[in-house]
Design an enzyme around this catalytic site. Structure first.
Site, mmCIF file in Angstrom:
data_model
loop_
_atom_site.group_PDB
_atom_site.id
_atom_site.type_symbol
_atom_site.label_atom_id
_atom_site.label_comp_id
_atom_site.label_asym_id
_atom_site.label_seq_id
_atom_site.Cartn_x
_atom_site.Cartn_y
_atom_site.Cartn_z
ATOM 1 N N HIS A 58 78.881 -0.659 1.565
ATOM 2 C CA HIS A 58 77.727 -0.626 2.472
ATOM 3 C C HIS A 58 76.446 -0.960 1.697
ATOM 4 O O HIS A 58 75.630 -1.769 2.148
ATOM 5 C CB HIS A 58 77.656 0.767 3.115
ATOM 6 C CG HIS A 58 76.454 1.018 3.971
ATOM 7 N ND1 HIS A 58 76.550 1.202 5.327
ATOM 8 C CD2 HIS A 58 75.133 1.146 3.663
ATOM 9 C CE1 HIS A 58 75.329 1.422 5.822
ATOM 10 N NE2 HIS A 58 74.458 1.395 4.830
ATOM 11 N N GLU A 59 76.274 -0.335 0.525
ATOM 12 C CA GLU A 59 75.054 -0.556 -0.263
ATOM 13 C C GLU A 59 75.014 -1.963 -0.853
ATOM 14 O O GLU A 59 73.958 -2.600 -0.876
ATOM 15 C CB GLU A 59 74.906 0.507 -1.352
ATOM 16 C CG GLU A 59 74.795 1.932 -0.843
ATOM 17 C CD GLU A 59 73.751 2.149 0.241
ATOM 18 O OE1 GLU A 59 72.709 1.443 0.242
ATOM 19 O OE2 GLU A 59 73.958 3.020 1.100
ATOM 20 N N LEU A 76 70.102 4.882 6.358
ATOM 21 C CA LEU A 76 68.756 5.454 6.331
ATOM 22 C C LEU A 76 67.728 4.508 6.943
ATOM 23 O O LEU A 76 66.673 4.948 7.389
ATOM 24 C CB LEU A 76 68.362 5.826 4.902
ATOM 25 C CG LEU A 76 69.215 6.930 4.259
ATOM 26 C CD1 LEU A 76 68.807 7.145 2.808
ATOM 27 C CD2 LEU A 76 69.114 8.224 5.044
ATOM 28 N N HIS A 83 73.742 -4.406 1.590
ATOM 29 C CA HIS A 83 72.277 -4.450 1.679
ATOM 30 C C HIS A 83 71.698 -5.487 0.711
ATOM 31 O O HIS A 83 70.722 -6.165 1.033
ATOM 32 C CB HIS A 83 71.658 -3.084 1.339
ATOM 33 C CG HIS A 83 71.579 -2.136 2.483
ATOM 34 N ND1 HIS A 83 70.808 -2.364 3.597
ATOM 35 C CD2 HIS A 83 72.162 -0.922 2.677
ATOM 36 C CE1 HIS A 83 70.922 -1.340 4.437
ATOM 37 N NE2 HIS A 83 71.738 -0.451 3.900
ATOM 38 N N GLY A 134 73.597 7.086 -0.075
ATOM 39 C CA GLY A 134 73.402 5.807 -0.746
ATOM 40 C C GLY A 134 72.073 5.208 -0.344
ATOM 41 O O GLY A 134 71.542 5.501 0.729
#
Length: 173
Positions: free
Chosen positions: A137-138, A96, A141, A45
């Site tokens: 999770h994404e 990442l 962000h 992701g």
């Protein structure tokens, strides 16, 4: 085109993103770049703020190639969780933007998500397990939240110090 991924701490990773008002070819190219960047990293992701773009755009693909699954890249503009299960799941998450650091995070096991696809069509899907964790999770962000924000302060500070050192070491190289 592959894009550089921001490393925590970076103030752009803590900012809430603006909704995408309407889709343009420029945004579709950005989505393609994000998929290329995510696959190259490699990751499952990536959110636009991780490459310094403060738009509500995420890409993900949790298909397991080693299990014989075909890739299933998803591009989501303005994604939002519209329902979530009471049942919880714990996954060891990584990011990442926080390389080589992992921690267990508890989230809803199942979520319903709505988003606009790359053609501007409204989509809705129910995600379970790893897909549910990844999409949450994404989306976090996009709201300026990192997985380490779910951790106890001491663990979060330790990871942040490691990232500061990593950035310093990379800058010297």
């Amino acid at each position: 085109m592959k894009r550089p991924i921001l490393i925590h701490p970076d103030p752009r990773l803590k900012k809430a993103c603006a909704p995408v008002p309407d889709l343009s070819d420029k945004l579709r190219v950005l989505a393609d770049d994000m998929l290329e960047t995510m696959y190259d990293a490699p990751g499952i992701g990536l959110a636009a703020p991780q490459i310094g773009v403060l738009d509500r755009l995420i890409v993900l693909d949790c298909a397991k190639a080693d299990d014989g699954e075909a890739p299933r890249p998803l591009v989501m503009f303005n994604p939002r969780v519209v329902a979530s299960s009471d049942e919880r799941n714990v996954y060891e998450e990584g990011c990442l933007s926080i390389p080589d650091q992992y921690a267990e995070v508890e989230r809803p096991k199942v979520v319903d998500v709505e988003w606009l696809d790359r053609d501007g069509n409204l989509q809705r899907e129910t995600f379970d397990g790893l897909w549910a964790t990844c999409v949450q999770h994404e989306i976090d962000h996009l709201d300026g939240k990192l997985f380490i924000d779910y951790l106890k302060p001491l663990k979060r500070q330790m990871i942040t110090r490691k990232m500061v050192k990593l950035k310093r070491d990379r800058a010297r190289a």
